[in-house]
Design a protein around this motif. Structure first.
Motif, PDB file in Angstrom:
ATOM      1  N   VAL A 210       0.837  -1.207   0.000  1.00 54.99           N
ATOM      2  CA  VAL A 210       0.000   0.000   0.000  1.00 54.99           C
ATOM      3  C   VAL A 210       0.865   1.248   0.000  1.00 54.99           C
ATOM      4  N   LEU A 211       1.880   1.276   0.854  1.00 61.49           N
ATOM      5  CA  LEU A 211       2.739   2.452   0.959  1.00 61.49           C
ATOM      6  C   LEU A 211       3.563   2.655  -0.312  1.00 61.49           C
ATOM      7  N   ALA A 212       4.043   1.570  -0.904  1.00 60.38           N
ATOM      8  CA  ALA A 212       4.827   1.677  -2.134  1.00 60.38           C
ATOM      9  C   ALA A 212       3.997   2.245  -3.264  1.00 60.38           C
ATOM     10  N   ASP A 213       2.695   1.919  -3.264  1.00 60.32           N
ATOM     11  CA  ASP A 213       1.807   2.388  -4.321  1.00 60.32           C
ATOM     12  C   ASP A 213       1.348   3.820  -4.094  1.00 60.32           C
ATOM     13  N   THR A 214       1.383   4.285  -2.831  1.00 59.13           N
ATOM     14  CA  THR A 214       0.815   5.588  -2.477  1.00 59.13           C
ATOM     15  C   THR A 214       1.873   6.656  -2.247  1.00 59.13           C
ATOM     16  N   CYS A 215       3.025   6.272  -1.701  1.00 60.61           N
ATOM     17  CA  CYS A 215       3.993   7.248  -1.190  1.00 60.61           C
ATOM     18  C   CYS A 215       5.221   7.396  -2.080  1.00 60.61           C
ATOM     19  N   ASP A 216       5.919   8.530  -1.892  1.00 59.24           N
ATOM     20  CA  ASP A 216       7.170   8.788  -2.603  1.00 59.24           C
ATOM     21  C   ASP A 216       8.345   8.116  -1.899  1.00 59.24           C
ATOM     22  N   ARG A 217       8.367   8.243  -0.563  1.00 60.75           N
ATOM     23  CA  ARG A 217       9.452   7.675   0.231  1.00 60.75           C
ATOM     24  C   ARG A 217       8.872   6.774   1.302  1.00 60.75           C
ATOM     25  N   LEU A 218       9.712   5.875   1.805  1.00 56.72           N
ATOM     26  CA  LEU A 218       9.258   4.896   2.783  1.00 56.72           C
ATOM     27  C   LEU A 218      10.300   4.754   3.888  1.00 56.72           C
ATOM     28  N   ALA A 219       9.819   4.801   5.133  1.00 53.27           N
ATOM     29  CA  ALA A 219      10.666   4.547   6.294  1.00 53.27           C
ATOM     30  C   ALA A 219      10.141   3.307   6.996  1.00 53.27           C
ATOM     31  N   VAL A 220      11.017   2.328   7.235  1.00 51.60           N
ATOM     32  CA  VAL A 220      10.644   1.084   7.905  1.00 51.60           C
ATOM     33  C   VAL A 220      11.096   1.176   9.358  1.00 51.60           C
ATOM     34  N   MET A 221      10.140   0.982  10.294  1.00 48.78           N
ATOM     35  CA  MET A 221      10.458   1.058  11.718  1.00 48.78           C
ATOM     36  C   MET A 221      10.476  -0.320  12.347  1.00 48.78           C
ATOM     37  N   TYR A 222      11.397  -0.505  13.279  1.00 49.04           N
ATOM     38  CA  TYR A 222      11.442  -1.731  14.082  1.00 49.04           C
ATOM     39  C   TYR A 222      11.895  -1.363  15.481  1.00 49.04           C
ATOM     40  N   ALA A 223      11.141  -1.780  16.492  1.00 45.76           N
ATOM     41  CA  ALA A 223      11.480  -1.538  17.898  1.00 45.76           C
ATOM     42  C   ALA A 223      11.755  -0.061  18.154  1.00 45.76           C
ATOM     43  N   GLY A 224      10.920   0.803  17.559  1.00 46.71           N
ATOM     44  CA  GLY A 224      11.001   2.228  17.833  1.00 46.71           C
ATOM     45  C   GLY A 224      11.992   3.013  17.016  1.00 46.71           C
ATOM     46  N   ARG A 225      12.711   2.352  16.109  1.00 49.05           N
ATOM     47  CA  ARG A 225      13.717   3.055  15.312  1.00 49.05           C
ATOM     48  C   ARG A 225      13.472   2.851  13.827  1.00 49.05           C
ATOM     49  N   VAL A 226      13.922   3.805  13.036  1.00 51.63           N
ATOM     50  CA  VAL A 226      13.903   3.645  11.585  1.00 51.63           C
ATOM     51  C   VAL A 226      15.118   2.811  11.207  1.00 51.63           C
ATOM     52  N   VAL A 227      14.870   1.654  10.571  1.00 48.88           N
ATOM     53  CA  VAL A 227      15.975   0.771  10.201  1.00 48.88           C
ATOM     54  C   VAL A 227      16.274   0.833   8.702  1.00 48.88           C
ATOM     55  N   GLU A 228      15.355   1.411   7.926  1.00 49.06           N
ATOM     56  CA  GLU A 228      15.618   1.607   6.499  1.00 49.06           C
ATOM     57  C   GLU A 228      14.762   2.742   5.987  1.00 49.06           C
ATOM     58  N   GLU A 229      15.322   3.530   5.067  1.00 43.63           N
ATOM     59  CA  GLU A 229      14.593   4.649   4.468  1.00 43.63           C
ATOM     60  C   GLU A 229      15.072   4.836   3.038  1.00 43.63           C
ATOM     61  N   GLY A 230      14.140   5.158   2.151  1.00 44.16           N
ATOM     62  CA  GLY A 230      14.507   5.399   0.764  1.00 44.16           C
ATOM     63  C   GLY A 230      13.290   5.552  -0.108  1.00 44.16           C
ATOM     64  N   PRO A 231      13.483   5.671  -1.434  1.00 46.60           N
ATOM     65  CA  PRO A 231      12.350   5.729  -2.356  1.00 46.60           C
ATOM     66  C   PRO A 231      11.430   4.529  -2.142  1.00 46.60           C
ATOM     67  N   ALA A 232      10.124   4.782  -2.053  1.00 43.86           N
ATOM     68  CA  ALA A 232       9.179   3.736  -1.648  1.00 43.86           C
ATOM     69  C   ALA A 232       9.238   2.511  -2.543  1.00 43.86           C
ATOM     70  N   ALA A 233       9.236   2.712  -3.843  1.00 44.61           N
ATOM     71  CA  ALA A 233       9.230   1.577  -4.765  1.00 44.61           C
ATOM     72  C   ALA A 233      10.493   0.736  -4.609  1.00 44.61           C
ATOM     73  N   GLN A 234      11.642   1.383  -4.374  1.00 48.83           N
ATOM     74  CA  GLN A 234      12.895   0.641  -4.221  1.00 48.83           C
ATOM     75  C   GLN A 234      12.920  -0.146  -2.915  1.00 48.83           C
ATOM     76  N   VAL A 235      12.466   0.474  -1.824  1.00 47.81           N
ATOM     77  CA  VAL A 235      12.474  -0.218  -0.539  1.00 47.81           C
ATOM     78  C   VAL A 235      11.551  -1.429  -0.585  1.00 47.81           C
ATOM     79  N   TYR A 236      10.413  -1.286  -1.247  1.00 45.49           N
ATOM     80  CA  TYR A 236       9.472  -2.407  -1.330  1.00 45.49           C
ATOM     81  C   TYR A 236      10.013  -3.529  -2.215  1.00 45.49           C
ATOM     82  N   ALA A 237      10.550  -3.175  -3.365  1.00 41.34           N
ATOM     83  CA  ALA A 237      10.986  -4.195  -4.324  1.00 41.34           C
ATOM     84  C   ALA A 237      12.363  -4.758  -4.002  1.00 41.34           C
ATOM     85  N   ASP A 238      13.201  -3.975  -3.308  1.00 43.12           N
ATOM     86  CA  ASP A 238      14.591  -4.397  -3.108  1.00 43.12           C
ATOM     87  C   ASP A 238      15.101  -3.858  -1.776  1.00 43.12           C
ATOM     88  N   ALA A 239      14.462  -4.261  -0.678  1.00 46.15           N
ATOM     89  CA  ALA A 239      14.878  -3.795   0.643  1.00 46.15           C
ATOM     90  C   ALA A 239      16.299  -4.236   0.954  1.00 46.15           C
TER      91      ALA A 239
END
Length: 336
Positions: A210-239
């Protein structure tokens, strides 16, 4: 122009639960940022902190700069104004957010009367305009929440969020309770309104697709921290981070029998925020963890154009390919 800047944001609840830990995010005007992660990773706490909606018992440090002003240090009168004219929020449960004993038109009109100082007739016209803008007939203003469907109530919530012409919309799981068809309609509506009005959008969800289809950028959170950030389509397809890879792999791909019959995912749950493990907090569940991961936490580091990831493997030769292969096979290697 930078609309929102979050600097070293930390939120600690009673009992020492660190729900958000040192988050840094930037959002430009007109940009759409998605925040993803499992339940318990701090996404909703982050959303509430942006508008200073957390309980008084929560200890919040850092900065939340909206248009250059720090929301965390504003006087209450200014915060009340900013919550509608500067930024507004769309909650995930419209039936729980709307007042069951008031007509939806009156609820949309309330912030208009309070913050825009409009006349009642002016507010009524604005409500009709907003309802039509979100795809509802103006006559629905006379309805009570229980007289509307789930999708219609969510449209009312979006209309309410737009009532005072904010610059930023925070959408916290806005489609979780909706069926797939209505979810697609609401996501399309949000995207259209953001584009037409040049709004900034922070969308919270557990669904990377959903986020990859809707957003420009994506931040992935785990245990209260951002562990990955980048262009949404790239993070979704190639984390690049193993957690982002596991999240994107947990959804079956339509037309791909392999993903349907052998779905990928992760065992266990995110750690208790009050009892975080040492080192990288993801290492107990990580299929590619090294010995060093149990000792040393990892900060976000550059991982290509516009990308960052908090993994010891980022930057190592062949690391991305190694992570992809081992997450697919759920393998684990010792450190040499």
């Amino acid at each position: 122009m930078t609309l929102l800047q979050v600097r070293d944001l930390t939120v600690t609840y009673d009992g020492g639960a660190r729900a958000v830990r040192g988050v840094d995010l930037t959002l430009a005007a007109g940009q759409k940022l998605g925040v993803a992660g499992e339940s318990g990773c701090g996404k909703s706490t982050l959303a509430l902190a942006l508008l200073r909606l957390l309980p008084a018992s929560a200890k919040v440090t850092g900065e939340v700069l909206l248009g250059g002003e720090d929301v965390l240090t504003m006087k209450w009168g200014r915060v009340r104004a900013v919550r509608w004219a500067g930024a507004s929020i769309v909650f995930q449960g419209a039936m729980h957010s709307l007042n069951a004993v008031h007509r939806v038109g009156d609820q949309i009109a309330e912030p208009i009367l309070l913050h825009k100082r409009a006349t009642r007739e002016g507010a009524r016209r604005k409500v009709a305009e907003l309802l039509e803008h979100v795809g509802l007939p103006a006559a629905r203003a006379a309805s009570y929440p229980h007289e509307l469907s789930g999708g219609q109530r969510q449209r009312v919530m979006i209309a309410m969020a737009l009532a005072c012409d904010p610059e930023l919309i925070v959408a916290d799981e806005p489609t979780t309770a909706l069926d797939v068809m209505i979810q697609a309609q609401i996501l399309g509506l949000i995207s259209r309104l953001v584009a037409e009005q040049d709004l900034g959008l922070v969308m919270i969800s557990h669904d990377l697709a959903v986020l990859a289809d809707t957003c420009d950028r994506l931040a992935v959170m785990y245990a209260g921290r951002v562990v990955e950030e980048g262009p949404a389509a790239q993070v979704y397809a190639d984390a690049l981070h193993p957690y982002g890879k596991a999240l994107s792999g947990s959804f079956p791909t339509i037309g791909d029998p392999a993903s349907r019959f052998a779905p990928r995912g992760l065992p266990g749950d995110p750690p208790d925020p009050a009892a975080l493990p040492p080192g990288c907090t993801f290492h107990p569940r990580c299929p590619v963890a090294l010995d060093v991961c149990a000792r040393d936490d990892q900060e976000l580091r550059p991982a290509g154009a516009g990308r960052r990831a908090a993994c010891v493997r980022v930057g190592r030769t062949g690391a991305a390919e190694d992570v992809r292969a081992r997450v697919r096979g759920q393998g684990r290697e010792p450190e040499h």
